[in-house]
Design a protein around this motif. Structure first.
Motif, mmCIF file in Angstrom:
data_model
loop_
_atom_site.group_PDB
_atom_site.id
_atom_site.type_symbol
_atom_site.label_atom_id
_atom_site.label_comp_id
_atom_site.label_asym_id
_atom_site.label_seq_id
_atom_site.Cartn_x
_atom_site.Cartn_y
_atom_site.Cartn_z
ATOM 1 N N GLN A 67 38.658 32.132 49.817
ATOM 2 C CA GLN A 67 38.670 33.093 48.890
ATOM 3 C C GLN A 67 38.835 32.628 47.461
ATOM 4 O O GLN A 67 39.806 31.688 46.926
ATOM 5 C CB GLN A 67 39.624 34.153 48.891
ATOM 6 N N HIS A 68 37.758 32.710 46.646
ATOM 7 C CA HIS A 68 37.734 32.454 45.013
ATOM 8 C C HIS A 68 38.080 30.963 44.851
ATOM 9 O O HIS A 68 38.695 30.515 43.704
ATOM 10 C CB HIS A 68 39.062 33.442 44.278
ATOM 11 N N LEU A 115 42.061 45.006 41.138
ATOM 12 C CA LEU A 115 40.832 44.234 41.451
ATOM 13 C C LEU A 115 39.873 44.701 42.381
ATOM 14 O O LEU A 115 40.411 45.622 43.353
ATOM 15 C CB LEU A 115 41.371 42.866 42.104
ATOM 16 N N PRO A 116 38.669 44.540 42.435
ATOM 17 C CA PRO A 116 37.877 45.103 43.240
ATOM 18 C C PRO A 116 38.095 44.648 44.564
ATOM 19 O O PRO A 116 37.818 45.279 45.820
ATOM 20 C CB PRO A 116 36.371 44.473 42.789
ATOM 21 N N SER A 117 38.688 43.802 44.936
ATOM 22 C CA SER A 117 39.044 43.031 46.100
ATOM 23 C C SER A 117 40.399 43.675 47.082
ATOM 24 O O SER A 117 40.549 43.455 48.094
ATOM 25 C CB SER A 117 39.437 41.433 46.150
ATOM 26 N N GLY A 118 40.885 44.629 46.254
ATOM 27 C CA GLY A 118 41.774 45.393 46.604
ATOM 28 C C GLY A 118 43.306 45.022 46.559
ATOM 29 O O GLY A 118 44.250 45.509 47.245
#
Length: 203
Positions: A67-68, A115-118
């Motif tokens: 991720q990222h 964050l949009p990722s929760g």
């Protein structure tokens, strides 16, 4: 910009006690309204005063991560059970970057960044005037580098784009320094501090 470690500390304390700047309100309010159970996380924003050369340190995430990968970020991660944000930020920074806790002074925290990722991320503000020697954990971090605060605290340096996210128009912020492209939550946190600096400087 800052004439002493004490003046940097005073500013960071001011930033930790102010509300979210208006430019970031729309993004925060939109994300908070999403039907998501946000997971708690924290990052450390490490400010460095070195004989007047003030700067902030960031990580480039390892390209091996799922991720990222390769993105620019602050050291940090998810909170463990019953862990406080400040504890988590310093723990993760020691694991990722070899941070030595007794070299750092805690100045406060910013309001959570959603964050949009929760994730609901608490930025922890700390500063040091010690001789820093980073030891990156290369499974998580490929590089550790610094950006002068003269760049970070200048709001005109930031650019904005729009990302389509779940039927919403979500502002995304960007900061370029040399060959580094800083964007997303990391740029939001830096812009938050830049906006605080403008209001503090005008006092």
């Amino acid at each position: 910009m800052f004439t002493s470690p004490d003046s940097l500390n005073q500013f960071l304390h001011y930033a930790s006690t102010t509300t979210i700047p208006a430019i970031l309100n729309q993004r925060q309010q939109l994300l908070q309204q999403l039907p998501v159970t946000f997971r708690r996380a924290a990052v450390l924003m490490p400010f460095d005063w070195n004989h007047g050369a003030t700067q902030i340190w960031l990580n480039q995430r390892s390209k091996q991560l799922r991720q990222h990968s390769g993105q620019i970020a602050f050291p940090g991660g998810k909170l463990e059970d019953n862990e406080k944000s400040i504890t988590a930020a310093f723990r993760e920074s020691a694991e990722e970057a070899g941070l030595i806790r007794n070299q750092w002074h805690l100045a406060g925290t910013l309001p959570p960044c959603y964050l949009p990722s929760g994730f609901k991320v608490v930025p922890v503000l700390a500063w040091s005037n010690a001789h820093l020697q980073w030891q990156p954990n290369h499974t998580e971090v490929s590089k550790i580098f610094a950006i002068p605060l003269s760049i970070v605290l200048d709001s005109s340096q930031y650019q904005q784009s729009i990302m389509r996210f779940q039927q919403h128009q979500l502002p995304v912020y960007h900061l370029h320094y040399q060959h580094w492209h800083i964007w997303g939550a990391t740029a939001c946190m830096l812009l938050h501090v830049a906006q605080c600096y403008e209001s503090w400087y005008q006092q």
